[in-house]
Scaffold this motif. Structure first.
Motif, PDB file in Angstrom:
ATOM      1  N   MET A   1       0.804  -1.197   0.000  1.00 25.90           N
ATOM      2  CA  MET A   1       0.000   0.000   0.000  1.00 25.90           C
ATOM      3  C   MET A   1       0.852   1.268   0.000  1.00 25.90           C
ATOM      4  SD  MET A   1      -2.870  -0.770   2.801  1.00 25.90           S
ATOM      5  CE  MET A   1      -4.528  -0.901   2.290  1.00 25.90           C
ATOM      6  N   CYS A   2       1.974   1.235   0.676  1.00 24.92           N
ATOM      7  CA  CYS A   2       2.793   2.433   0.864  1.00 24.92           C
ATOM      8  C   CYS A   2       3.606   2.746  -0.386  1.00 24.92           C
ATOM      9  CB  CYS A   2       3.735   2.234   2.049  1.00 24.92           C
ATOM     10  SG  CYS A   2       4.821   3.628   2.345  1.00 24.92           S
ATOM     11  N   SER A   3       3.553   4.002  -0.799  1.00 24.44           N
ATOM     12  CA  SER A   3       4.350   4.431  -1.948  1.00 24.44           C
ATOM     13  C   SER A   3       5.463   5.394  -1.520  1.00 24.44           C
ATOM     14  CB  SER A   3       3.450   5.098  -2.980  1.00 24.44           C
ATOM     15  OG  SER A   3       2.819   6.236  -2.412  1.00 24.44           O
ATOM     16  N   HIS A   4       5.676   5.531  -0.214  1.00 28.02           N
ATOM     17  CA  HIS A   4       6.723   6.421   0.281  1.00 28.02           C
ATOM     18  C   HIS A   4       8.101   5.809   0.047  1.00 28.02           C
ATOM     19  CE1 HIS A   4       3.209   7.567   2.847  1.00 28.02           C
ATOM     20  NE2 HIS A   4       3.565   8.732   2.342  1.00 28.02           N
ATOM     21  N   GLN A   5       9.112   6.670  -0.067  1.00 26.57           N
ATOM     22  CA  GLN A   5      10.487   6.215  -0.214  1.00 26.57           C
ATOM     23  C   GLN A   5      11.320   6.814   0.894  1.00 26.57           C
ATOM     24  OE1 GLN A   5      11.641   3.843  -2.146  1.00 26.57           O
ATOM     25  NE2 GLN A   5       9.569   3.596  -2.940  1.00 26.57           N
ATOM     26  N   PRO A   6      11.955   6.066   1.742  1.00 22.57           N
ATOM     27  CA  PRO A   6      11.874   4.611   1.820  1.00 22.57           C
ATOM     28  C   PRO A   6      10.488   4.186   2.297  1.00 22.57           C
ATOM     29  CG  PRO A   6      13.059   5.458   3.718  1.00 22.57           C
ATOM     30  CD  PRO A   6      12.777   6.630   2.812  1.00 22.57           C
ATOM     31  N   ALA A  19       4.419   4.291  10.409  1.00 18.53           N
ATOM     32  CA  ALA A  19       3.954   4.556   9.051  1.00 18.53           C
ATOM     33  C   ALA A  19       3.239   5.911   8.993  1.00 18.53           C
ATOM     34  CB  ALA A  19       3.010   3.442   8.597  1.00 18.53           C
ATOM     35  N   CYS A  20       3.187   6.477   7.810  1.00 19.40           N
ATOM     36  CA  CYS A  20       2.562   7.793   7.611  1.00 19.40           C
ATOM     37  C   CYS A  20       1.046   7.724   7.740  1.00 19.40           C
ATOM     38  CB  CYS A  20       2.915   8.321   6.232  1.00 19.40           C
ATOM     39  SG  CYS A  20       4.660   8.662   6.016  1.00 19.40           S
ATOM     40  N   SER A  31      -6.839   7.047  13.395  1.00 23.17           N
ATOM     41  CA  SER A  31      -6.095   7.448  12.203  1.00 23.17           C
ATOM     42  C   SER A  31      -5.801   6.210  11.370  1.00 23.17           C
ATOM     43  CB  SER A  31      -4.770   8.106  12.574  1.00 23.17           C
ATOM     44  OG  SER A  31      -4.984   9.300  13.275  1.00 23.17           O
ATOM     45  N   LEU A  32      -5.836   6.372  10.044  1.00 29.13           N
ATOM     46  CA  LEU A  32      -5.488   5.304   9.109  1.00 29.13           C
ATOM     47  C   LEU A  32      -4.060   5.541   8.649  1.00 29.13           C
ATOM     48  CD1 LEU A  32      -6.191   2.906   7.231  1.00 29.13           C
ATOM     49  CD2 LEU A  32      -7.004   4.623   5.578  1.00 29.13           C
ATOM     50  N   LEU A  33      -3.232   4.504   8.756  1.00 25.39           N
ATOM     51  CA  LEU A  33      -1.842   4.588   8.319  1.00 25.39           C
ATOM     52  C   LEU A  33      -1.712   4.040   6.900  1.00 25.39           C
ATOM     53  CD1 LEU A  33      -0.091   3.337  11.573  1.00 25.39           C
ATOM     54  CD2 LEU A  33      -0.769   5.670  10.940  1.00 25.39           C
ATOM     55  N   CYS A  34      -0.650   4.432   6.200  1.00 22.95           N
ATOM     56  CA  CYS A  34      -0.473   4.001   4.817  1.00 22.95           C
ATOM     57  C   CYS A  34      -0.243   2.495   4.692  1.00 22.95           C
ATOM     58  CB  CYS A  34       0.652   4.779   4.143  1.00 22.95           C
ATOM     59  SG  CYS A  34       2.279   4.435   4.785  1.00 22.95           S
ATOM     60  N   ASN A  35       0.077   1.822   5.777  1.00 26.37           N
ATOM     61  CA  ASN A  35       0.241   0.368   5.736  1.00 26.37           C
ATOM     62  C   ASN A  35      -1.088  -0.366   5.961  1.00 26.37           C
ATOM     63  OD1 ASN A  35      -0.148   0.671   8.480  1.00 26.37           O
ATOM     64  ND2 ASN A  35       1.955   0.155   9.036  1.00 26.37           N
TER      65      ASN A  35
END
Length: 63
Positions: A1-6, A19-20, A31-35
């Motif tokens: 799901m995560c597109s962040h780098q790293p 996670a963001c 809150s919903l995390l990007c994972n």
């Protein structure tokens, strides 16, 4: 799901809360995390596969 780098930690990793945040509802306490994990203000969690993580509350103080 995560597109962040790293990439952010997966929902299965011990540091998943790092996670963001992609959506937040502070008035509802979550809150919903990007994972894919949902974290709650009481420190409980709902993982993407439906498992739950009990809140990590400190022990009450002895008086």
């Amino acid at each position: 799901m995560c597109s962040h780098q790293p990439p952010c930690p997966s929902a299965d990793s011990a540091d998943r809360e790092a996670a963001c945040v992609v959506a937040s509802r502070p008035e509802q306490g979550w809150s919903l995390l990007c994972n894919g994990a949902v974290v709650f203000d009481d420190t409980g969690e709902l993982l993407p596969d439906g498992r739950t993580v009990e809140p990590n509350r400190p022990a009450p103080a002895l008086v």
